[in-house]
Write an enzyme that holds these catalytic residues in place. Structure first.
Site, PDB file in Angstrom:
ATOM      1  N   VAL A 227      61.130 -21.326 -76.899  1.00 10.95           N
ATOM      2  CA  VAL A 227      61.985 -21.514 -78.084  1.00 10.95           C
ATOM      3  C   VAL A 227      62.083 -20.259 -78.954  1.00 10.95           C
ATOM      4  CG1 VAL A 227      61.603 -24.023 -78.210  1.00 10.95           C
ATOM      5  CG2 VAL A 227      60.092 -22.478 -79.502  1.00 10.95           C
TER       6      VAL A 227
ATOM      7  N   ASN B   5      59.398 -29.993 -81.473  1.00 12.08           N
ATOM      8  CA  ASN B   5      57.958 -30.267 -81.476  1.00 12.08           C
ATOM      9  C   ASN B   5      57.131 -29.054 -81.043  1.00 12.08           C
ATOM     10  OD1 ASN B   5      55.424 -32.101 -80.903  1.00 12.08           O
ATOM     11  ND2 ASN B   5      55.894 -31.065 -78.968  1.00 12.08           N
TER      12      ASN B   5
ATOM     13  N   TYR C 221      49.850 -20.310 -89.997  1.00  7.89           N
ATOM     14  CA  TYR C 221      50.256 -21.662 -89.568  1.00  7.89           C
ATOM     15  C   TYR C 221      50.770 -22.457 -90.768  1.00  7.89           C
ATOM     16  CZ  TYR C 221      50.062 -26.282 -87.363  1.00  7.89           C
ATOM     17  OH  TYR C 221      50.388 -27.521 -86.865  1.00  7.89           O
TER      18      TYR C 221
HETATM   19  P1  NAD Z   1      49.819 -28.877 -77.766  1.00 11.31           P
HETATM   20  O1  NAD Z   1      49.266 -27.498 -77.815  1.00 11.31           O
HETATM   21  O2  NAD Z   1      48.986 -29.931 -77.132  1.00 11.31           O
HETATM   22  O3  NAD Z   1      51.257 -28.886 -77.060  1.00 11.31           O
HETATM   23  C1  NAD Z   1      52.244 -27.955 -77.437  1.00 11.31           C
HETATM   24  C2  NAD Z   1      53.309 -27.865 -76.361  1.00 11.31           C
HETATM   25  O4  NAD Z   1      54.278 -26.894 -76.830  1.00 11.31           O
HETATM   26  C3  NAD Z   1      52.778 -27.361 -75.009  1.00 11.31           C
HETATM   27  O5  NAD Z   1      53.320 -28.133 -73.962  1.00 11.31           O
HETATM   28  C4  NAD Z   1      53.265 -25.915 -74.954  1.00 11.31           C
HETATM   29  O6  NAD Z   1      53.525 -25.454 -73.625  1.00 11.31           O
HETATM   30  C5  NAD Z   1      54.561 -25.989 -75.771  1.00 11.31           C
HETATM   31  N1  NAD Z   1      54.944 -24.687 -76.337  1.00 11.31           N
HETATM   32  C6  NAD Z   1      54.157 -23.789 -76.974  1.00 11.31           C
HETATM   33  N2  NAD Z   1      54.868 -22.702 -77.300  1.00 11.31           N
HETATM   34  C7  NAD Z   1      56.133 -22.909 -76.870  1.00 11.31           C
HETATM   35  C8  NAD Z   1      57.329 -22.144 -76.895  1.00 11.31           C
HETATM   36  N3  NAD Z   1      57.351 -20.901 -77.407  1.00 11.31           N
HETATM   37  N4  NAD Z   1      58.466 -22.682 -76.377  1.00 11.31           N
HETATM   38  C9  NAD Z   1      58.445 -23.918 -75.831  1.00 11.31           C
HETATM   39  N5  NAD Z   1      57.334 -24.677 -75.744  1.00 11.31           N
HETATM   40  C10 NAD Z   1      56.187 -24.186 -76.249  1.00 11.31           C
HETATM   41  O7  NAD Z   1      50.154 -29.252 -79.295  1.00 11.31           O
HETATM   42  P2  NAD Z   1      50.290 -30.678 -80.028  1.00 11.31           P
HETATM   43  O8  NAD Z   1      49.012 -30.964 -80.690  1.00 11.31           O
HETATM   44  O9  NAD Z   1      50.905 -31.674 -79.115  1.00 11.31           O
HETATM   45  O10 NAD Z   1      51.324 -30.269 -81.190  1.00 11.31           O
HETATM   46  C11 NAD Z   1      52.708 -30.501 -81.117  1.00 11.31           C
HETATM   47  C12 NAD Z   1      53.331 -30.180 -82.475  1.00 11.31           C
HETATM   48  O11 NAD Z   1      52.694 -30.940 -83.505  1.00 11.31           O
HETATM   49  C13 NAD Z   1      53.190 -28.716 -82.908  1.00 11.31           C
HETATM   50  O12 NAD Z   1      54.358 -28.299 -83.579  1.00 11.31           O
HETATM   51  C14 NAD Z   1      52.026 -28.752 -83.876  1.00 11.31           C
HETATM   52  O13 NAD Z   1      52.034 -27.674 -84.795  1.00 11.31           O
HETATM   53  C15 NAD Z   1      52.274 -30.088 -84.552  1.00 11.31           C
HETATM   54  N6  NAD Z   1      51.097 -30.656 -85.177  1.00 11.31           N
HETATM   55  C16 NAD Z   1      49.968 -30.898 -84.449  1.00 11.31           C
HETATM   56  C17 NAD Z   1      48.866 -31.432 -85.073  1.00 11.31           C
HETATM   57  C18 NAD Z   1      47.599 -31.715 -84.317  1.00 11.31           C
HETATM   58  O14 NAD Z   1      46.584 -32.018 -84.968  1.00 11.31           O
HETATM   59  N7  NAD Z   1      47.583 -31.681 -82.996  1.00 11.31           N
HETATM   60  C19 NAD Z   1      48.875 -31.696 -86.452  1.00 11.31           C
HETATM   61  C20 NAD Z   1      50.046 -31.429 -87.170  1.00 11.31           C
HETATM   62  C21 NAD Z   1      51.144 -30.897 -86.521  1.00 11.31           C
END
Ligand code: NAD
Length: 257
Positions: free
Chosen positions: A68, A94, A162
């Site tokens: 992305v 996401n 972040y």
């Molecule tokens: P994760 O690391 O388990 O999964 C992230 C996914 O995004 C992976 O499949 C990865 O390959 C993909 N990704 C990373 N960089 C990318 C790029 N440049 N282009 C396309 N795909 C890409 O993370 P998660 O915990 O499932 O988090 C998902 C979203 O939720 C994120 O935006 C994260 O910031 C947000 N979030 C997570 C939490 C948490 O506690 N896990 C809390 C608040 C917000």
């Protein structure tokens, strides 16, 4: 009458970062509600496997390899999906990364730039490419994944890049919502607390952070990806037809304290 509004039959949805974690749960929820879901992830093989896993449950899915942070690649993938499916009705931004334990005074340029690039620029490139087509077709629905980190400063980990990136996502959400509201494109966001996923596993492993996280949460627990997916389903469906520019806190009460 009310439950019907949650159905997404005939809708085409794109979920970035849908190969695993929260994104995969979102793809699961939207496809269960009847949408055809395209999983777009930097990890192309992971996206393919995730789509196959959902297809095995009888869902309509496909996958795209997409970084992305590359605006031209985002445009190309948007065009490819429209060519294959005719249109896109729902976009869930996401994809995101977290790099924690980086004190601001010693943060490297690449660390700052990388996190902003994926978490904020990536959301904008996708909103611009898919949003333009939604405006042209006269309907569309975008859900961005923000974070509690947009509103509070996490404790104890230092991660100003972040936090700033997610604050940008929340205000970008409101800005696009206001620009596009009369043209029938809604833009909302979900702000999750700590969710059990590979992201939090890698941050918390071998540290004492978890105690701070749970002590700071009125519910006293982390969330599950499915609990974020359920909120996304609501925002992506007609059940939320009056919502645009909303940031839905899904945080077990974290921001109350
Ligand atoms: P994760 O690391 O388990 O999964 C992230 C996914 O995004 C992976 O499949 C990865 O390959 C993909 N990704 C990373 N960089 C990318 C790029 N440049 N282009 C396309 N795909 C890409 O993370 P998660 O915990 O499932 O988090 C998902 C979203 O939720 C994120 O935006 C994260 O910031 C947000 N979030 C997570 C939490 C948490 O506690 N896990 C809390 C608040 C917000």
């Amino acid at each position: 009458m009310y439950l019907e509004k949650f159905r997404l039959d005939g809708k085409i949805a794109v979920v970035t970062g849908g190969a695993r974690g929260i994104g995969y749960a979102i793809a699961d929820a939207l496809s269960e509600a009847g949408a055809t879901v395209v999983i777009a992830d930097m990890n192309g093989e992971g996206a393919k496997d995730a789509a196959a896993k959902l297809a095995a449950k009888g869902r309509k899915t496909s996958s795209e390899q997409l970084d992305v942070t590359d605006p031209r690649a985002v445009e190309k993938v948007q065009q490819a999906i429209v060519k294959r499916h005719g249109r896109v009705d729902i976009l869930v931004n996401n994809a995101g990364i977290a790099i924690s334990n980086e004190p601001a005074e010693s943060m490297s340029d690449p660390t700052w730039l990388k996190v902003l690039d994926v978490n904020l620029n990536g959301v904008f490139w996708c909103c611009r490419a898919f949003g333009k087509a939604m405006l042209e077709q006269g309907s569309g629905n975008i859900v961005n994944i923000g974070s509690i980190s947009a509103d509070i400063v996490n404790k104890p980990q230092e991660q100003s890049q972040y936090n700033a990136s997610k604050a940008g996502v929340h205000h970008l959400t409101r800005s696009l919502a206001a620009e596009w509201a009369t043209r029938k494109v809604r833009v909302n966001a979900v702000a999750p607390t700590y969710i059990e996923s590979d992201m939090t596993k890698s941050v918390a492993e071998g540290s004492s952070m978890m105690k701070y996280w749970l002590d700071g949460t009125p519910m006293g627990r982390m969330g599950q990806p499915s609990e974020i997916a359920a909120v996304v389903l609501f925002l992506a469906s007609d059940a939320s037809s009056l919502l645009t520019g909303s940031i839905v806190m899904a945080d077990g009460g974290y921001t109350c304290w």
